[in-house]
Design an enzyme around this catalytic site. Structure first.
Site, PDB file in Angstrom:
ATOM      1  N   SER A 108       0.847  -1.189   0.000  1.00 40.43           N
ATOM      2  CA  SER A 108       0.000   0.000   0.000  1.00 40.43           C
ATOM      3  C   SER A 108       0.889   1.248   0.000  1.00 40.43           C
ATOM      4  O   SER A 108       1.674   1.431  -0.934  1.00 40.43           O
ATOM      5  CB  SER A 108      -0.949  -0.042   1.192  1.00 40.43           C
ATOM      6  N   ASP A 188      -8.766  -5.668  -5.149  1.00 36.60           N
ATOM      7  CA  ASP A 188      -8.339  -4.589  -4.255  1.00 36.60           C
ATOM      8  C   ASP A 188      -9.233  -3.369  -4.477  1.00 36.60           C
ATOM      9  O   ASP A 188      -9.288  -2.828  -5.578  1.00 36.60           O
ATOM     10  CB  ASP A 188      -6.873  -4.235  -4.547  1.00 36.60           C
ATOM     11  N   HIS A 220      -7.078  -6.250  -0.887  1.00 38.67           N
ATOM     12  CA  HIS A 220      -5.963  -5.407  -0.461  1.00 38.67           C
ATOM     13  C   HIS A 220      -5.149  -6.039   0.665  1.00 38.67           C
ATOM     14  O   HIS A 220      -3.956  -5.777   0.800  1.00 38.67           O
ATOM     15  CB  HIS A 220      -6.510  -4.050  -0.001  1.00 38.67           C
TER      16      HIS A 220
END
Length: 246
Positions: A108, A188, A220
């Site tokens: 991320s 995601d 995610h």
């Protein structure tokens, strides 16, 4: 380098002397989050392969008060990235890490930091791993939608830098020298899969060494066991190929 104290979590491999070890710097996501001493399967797995894993809670992280969090404002890709480099320097200065055998890996925001590290500090890293990474900050902010949470996150991101393009890895692929592994799930909904697709396409067009693992059912957080296993296997193979632990 500017005197700010940064807390970090260091995970060392069992059965190896903590001297001149290959290093993986692993920045957390968010960036409004922080790493703790709770069990982290990524850090434990990588350390188990023979690497020193350091997770610095760089400026802008939560958990250290509002002043520390605000120190990240305007420093995206700048001092926030310096803190990651300084974590590596600390390990080298202590004799624990080998600065010539260092990779940067994260998910991320940590994936963004890995991409930006290979871009901004091309000579520092032997390889990089970006998991669900952000390649284009302007696109990421635009994808947040108009929900209350989305608007709050947009405002937060805008305080981090006055110029998204100037610190977006997608715009500086030509600077990259080290091999890059990208892993991203098509399910995601936090960082769009297209971020990694765009980066992979740009890397291919520039003839840059890279691998891209796209997982059709991964979200995610790699909630599914099969996706976690695929991720770890890809990380292991890539690290052993590009920064061997022995």
């Amino acid at each position: 380098r500017d005197g700010l104290e940064i807390e970090a979590i260091l995970t060392l491999p069992q059965g190896r002397e903590a001297k001149k070890l290959p290093v993986v710097v692993m920045p957390h996501g968010g960036p409004w989050a922080h790493d703790t001493l709770d069990y982290d399967y990524w850090a434990q797995f990588v350390a188990g392969l023979g690497y020193a894993v350091i997770q610095p809670n760089f400026r802008g992280s939560t958990g250290y008060g509002d002043d520390f969090k605000r120190k990240g404002e305007g420093q995206l890709g700048l001092a926030m990235q310096d803190d990651l480099n300084d974590a590596l320097k600390y390990l080298v200065d202590q004799g624990i890490g080998d600065g010539a055998r260092a990779c940067i890996a994260g998910a991320s925001y940590g994936g963004y930091a890995a991409l930006w590290g290979l871009t901004r500090d091309a000579g520092l890293w032997r390889c990089g791993i970006a998991i669900s990474g952000v390649a284009s900050l302007r696109r990421e902010v635009n994808d947040m939608g108009e929900s209350l949470t989305g608007n709050h996150d947009k405002d937060g991101w805008k305080r981090m830098t006055p110029d998204f393009a100037a610190v977006s890895p997608l715009n500086f692929v030509d600077r990259i020298k080290a091999p890059l592994l990208m892993v991203h799930g098509k399910m995601d909904v936090t960082v769009d899969h297209s971020q990694s697709v765009s980066m992979a396409n740009r890397m291919a067009a520039a003839g840059k060494p890279h691998e891209f693992l796209s997982l059709p059912k991964a979200d995610h957080y790699f909630t599914r066991e099969a996706d976690r296993l695929a991720l770890l296997k890809a990380m292991e193979a890539f690290l052993k190929k590009n920064n061997p632990p022995q």
